[in-house]
Every structure is written in C-alpha cells, then in structure tokens.
Design an enzyme around this catalytic site. Sequence first.
Site, PDB file in Angstrom:
ATOM      1  N   MET A   1       0.794  -1.221   0.000  1.00  0.00           N
ATOM      2  CA  MET A   1       0.000   0.000   0.000  1.00  0.00           C
ATOM      3  C   MET A   1       0.828   1.272   0.000  1.00  0.00           C
ATOM      4  O   MET A   1       0.297   2.347   0.202  1.00  0.00           O
ATOM      5  CB  MET A   1      -0.932   0.010   1.219  1.00  0.00           C
ATOM      6  CG  MET A   1      -2.020  -1.028   1.152  1.00  0.00           C
ATOM      7  SD  MET A   1      -3.237  -0.783   2.445  1.00  0.00           S
ATOM      8  CE  MET A   1      -3.908   0.809   1.967  1.00  0.00           C
TER       9      MET A   1
ATOM     10  N   LYS B   1       4.592   7.651   5.847  1.00  0.00           N
ATOM     11  CA  LYS B   1       4.069   6.677   4.895  1.00  0.00           C
ATOM     12  C   LYS B   1       3.449   7.420   3.724  1.00  0.00           C
ATOM     13  O   LYS B   1       2.678   8.368   3.908  1.00  0.00           O
ATOM     14  CB  LYS B   1       3.032   5.786   5.572  1.00  0.00           C
ATOM     15  CG  LYS B   1       2.545   4.634   4.688  1.00  0.00           C
ATOM     16  CD  LYS B   1       1.677   3.679   5.489  1.00  0.00           C
ATOM     17  CE  LYS B   1       1.219   2.516   4.645  1.00  0.00           C
ATOM     18  NZ  LYS B   1       0.406   1.553   5.425  1.00  0.00           N
TER      19      LYS B   1
ATOM     20  N   ASP C   1      -5.225  -7.413   9.562  1.00  0.00           N
ATOM     21  CA  ASP C   1      -3.915  -7.876   9.094  1.00  0.00           C
ATOM     22  C   ASP C   1      -2.968  -8.060  10.278  1.00  0.00           C
ATOM     23  O   ASP C   1      -1.818  -7.605  10.252  1.00  0.00           O
ATOM     24  CB  ASP C   1      -3.326  -6.904   8.081  1.00  0.00           C
ATOM     25  CG  ASP C   1      -2.199  -7.530   7.267  1.00  0.00           C
ATOM     26  OD1 ASP C   1      -2.185  -8.774   7.119  1.00  0.00           O
ATOM     27  OD2 ASP C   1      -1.329  -6.786   6.776  1.00  0.00           O
TER      28      ASP C   1
END
Length: 536
Positions: free
Chosen positions: A239, A257, A352
């Site tokens: 991602m 990120k 996750d």
Amino acid sequence: MTEDIFTWPSDELSLSDSDTLPLTSAESFVEEERHLLWSRCRLVFVLGLAISLVLILLSRLVIDRPREAWESLLDMTHLASFGLALVSLYWGTPSTRRLQLTAFAVVALNAILVVFSVGVVESDYPPELAVALILFIPAAVIPWRVRYQVALGVIAVASPVLARVLSYVLIPGTRSTIAAWGRDPRFFDELMVTTVTLLILAATSVLVTHTLYSLRRKARRAKRLGNYLIERELGKGGMGEVFVARHARMVRPTAVKVVRVSGTFDEEVLGRFEREVQVSSSLTHPNTITIYDYGRADRNTFYYAMEYLEGLDLKRLVTRFGPVDTPRALYLLRQVCGSLSEAHARKIVHRDIKPANIFLTQRGGLFDYVKVLDFGLARQMRPGTGEGVTKTGVVVGTPEYMSPEAVHGEQPVDTRSDLYGLGAVAYFLVTGQPPFLAATTFQLLVEQVKKSPRPPSELTELPIPPEFERIVLRCLEKRPEDRFQTAEELEAALLEVPVDKPWSRDKAREWWHLHAEAIRPVLYESSPEGAVAPST
C-alpha cells in the site's frame, strides 16, 4: 503493507550515532540550502585562488619582459579578491543573500580583470577561454538563482568594451595603442567576433545554471512532503512506501508513509489509505502506533507522519533469534490484546494481524514494549458485508494469518478475525512457523479454511503449558463463535496461564542490552513480505 523497521533514539539502549537522526530545532530547509551554498562558494574561491596563483607564476616564467606596475596590481587584485572572499565565509554566519552577492561580485570582478589583462594588454591571446572558465565554474558549482548568472553573462559580454574604456582612462601608456586599434578596421571585426563568442558562452552558462538550479529545486521538492524532509527509505509494501523523515522545525523523529495515486485501481488504494489515517489517528492506546499528521504533497501524493520507533518486529525477532519461550510470548501477546481491545471497542477490525505488524521497542525504560502497526486494512464493521475479497479480486490480508471467514468472504469479518490472526502470531512465536505452510497461495488459503493446525508442542522443544496450547488452538478455530469472543477475554485467559518464571521488565531490559549488537544489523533490512496477496 509492512513498515519494515522504525527506529527511535533510545536513552537506555546503547546504539551507534549512525542509527539516530541528527535533528536540531534551528535547522530548516533554508539552513540546509545556505550550508550547501557556503560550501560551494568556498570551493569556487579556493579554485579561483589556486588558478590565479598558478597562472601568475606561469606568466612570470614564460613572458620574457619586465612587468608593469599595473600588471602586478592586476595579479594582486586577482589573489586578494578570492582570498578576501574566502576569509569572509568565516566572518560571522553569512546569509544566503550575502553568499550569493559575494560570489557574484568576486566572479564578475575577475571576469573583467581577465578580459582586461588578456584581451587588452596581451591582445595576441583571445580572452574567450579564460572567460569561459570564469562563467562555467560558478554555473556548474554554485546553487544560485539564474538571475545572478544572467548578470554575470552580461558583464562578460560587455567586458571587452568596458576593459578597453577603463584601460584608456586609467593607463595613459595604452591610449596610443587603443587609438591605433580604433583606426584599424580589423579591430571592429575582431571585437564583434569576441563579443558574439562571449554572448554564446554566457547564454550557455545561463542554460547550465537554469538546468541545474531546476534540478536542485525538483530534488528538494521530491524530498519534502509538507513540513517533513525525507531522509531515507525504510521499506515498501502493498500500500505504499515508508520513509524516515524529520519535521522542518520541530525536534521530533518521524516515519512518513506515502501513497502515490494514478489510475482507476489506485483510487481504491487511496480510499483505503485515507481510511487508515482516519482509523489509526482515532486510536490512543499506548500499544498502538501514534499518528502525528496527514496531508497531500501534490495532487497525486498523500502521506501521513507517525512515531519513529527503534527495535524489530516479531517476524524478525523469531527469524533472527528463534522461537520465544512461553513467558515472553504471554508478555507480548497481552500487550497486543490491549491495543486490539480499544480498536474493537470502536468497532474497528485490524484485518492484518501478523508478526510483521507487531513491533517491539522500548518506551521510558520499558523494554519489549509492543506497538501494533499498520491499520492499512482496518475497516469499521458494517452489518451484512462480506469483506474477504475486494471487488478487484484481491485477497485482503496476509494468507498465513488470515481467518477462514476472511478467505472465503461469505460472512462478515468481525473482531474475532483479529483474534484468529493473533492466535496464528502466538503459534509463530513459540514454534517459529505459521500454523499452515503450502507451496502456493491457493493451497495455503484452502488449508486456512479446511485444515486443523498441529498442536504447537509437536513442533518445538520448548516447554509449552497445556493451558497456553489450548488458548492458541482455540484462537485458531474455524468458526468465529468457537474462538474467544473479545480481546479482553483472551487477555484474561493469557493471565491465567501458569508459568514458573514469568517474563519481567528486568528480564526484558537484560535481553535488549545483551542483544543490542545483534539487533542493529536488523534495523534497516528490507522485508519481502507484502500485505496484499492475489486471489487465485
């Protein structure tokens, strides 16, 4: 996605200086640009001083005639201009404007002097080569604005005429020579050729400056996201990318990120990315990674800043040091339960949970401190939605740690899916492998749905209390209703597991100090593991 390794400057764990970021509150992007300009100006001034000195000594050895007083004055002016400029760099803290003006004044002065001495005094030697050197050294080295190079080019082009005027006014002995040139028609032809040549050189040097200056600006913009300056890349995943960064003015290490958007499918990725920020920033549990900031650098680049940790994730812990014993596993798993309890209370499913998303660090003298990372697949539960497979045919999650309901997507994925993932993490911690291994993703997913895992005690020589083994296997039940129903319930069960020597803060501190040297090489390795696997 897997944020590979974050680091946090430790006040307890002794690491090398190269493992920490050199941050000061006074340093900014402007300061970095000023420091670069200072170092480049110093290079130009040293080069100018050295070249001038060599040429002066060479001319004294080669030219067989007495030197005029004004020629010696020219030589001294060359040396003095570069020497004084070099000294001025160490006088106080010169600003960017002062550095650029000093460099411009020194280079422009020497351009005029070179044309004067070569093109007027020694008229048999054309000045173009010397002027080209003066034009292109600063153009290629000094990161100044284009207007300075344009002004330098104008002076270089005008200098042949200007030098002759100054020579006629200031040096009486040259007046007769210059007057004779004025009566010679070849003089104007040569002056025109010289002027055009210098004009071409000046224009080319301006183009060089413009190109390099633009590249510098683009590189700076590429390294900057909002208020954050990118230092280096930490890792890539399904991602996006994660970078080490620092705030322009705040003394705070940061991991940033980034997701860059292009195309139809990436719009869905962007939606998940924005959801990750919104979900993660709402969580405040100390065992959940903290989100600082969120923003958009340009139309297609989105980012968020989070705390910058030092340590290693559970995957690397087991890979590097082997399976952990039950007391330590209990110590770590209970902390994960605390993070999930808050998320689940807000109807947020991580989706996750895996070893690579559970990070070990230290906080305030507490070692083996857990941080749950990457809520990139998190989603708030909505009644009646199957969330295993996306519309694009991609399995959401990591196959080795996905719950059966997340695999086939025929029933809603709720908080009990995270408990299945945590059970798989516990299995990995004490055995060194996930509950199921298969040659292909498809076979692995089938085993997650249909096959029962072997008891962990059959795969390790480490002692595993039966109570702990039952907890792990209960988390791995195929039907959600057969598992623990809440993270609090699971945490309470973990607290009841009998152990002879519980893992403690002192033991954790001792382990981290003992393995400090072994942890350091792990810090910046890249992880091949991704968070999204294709459906087959």
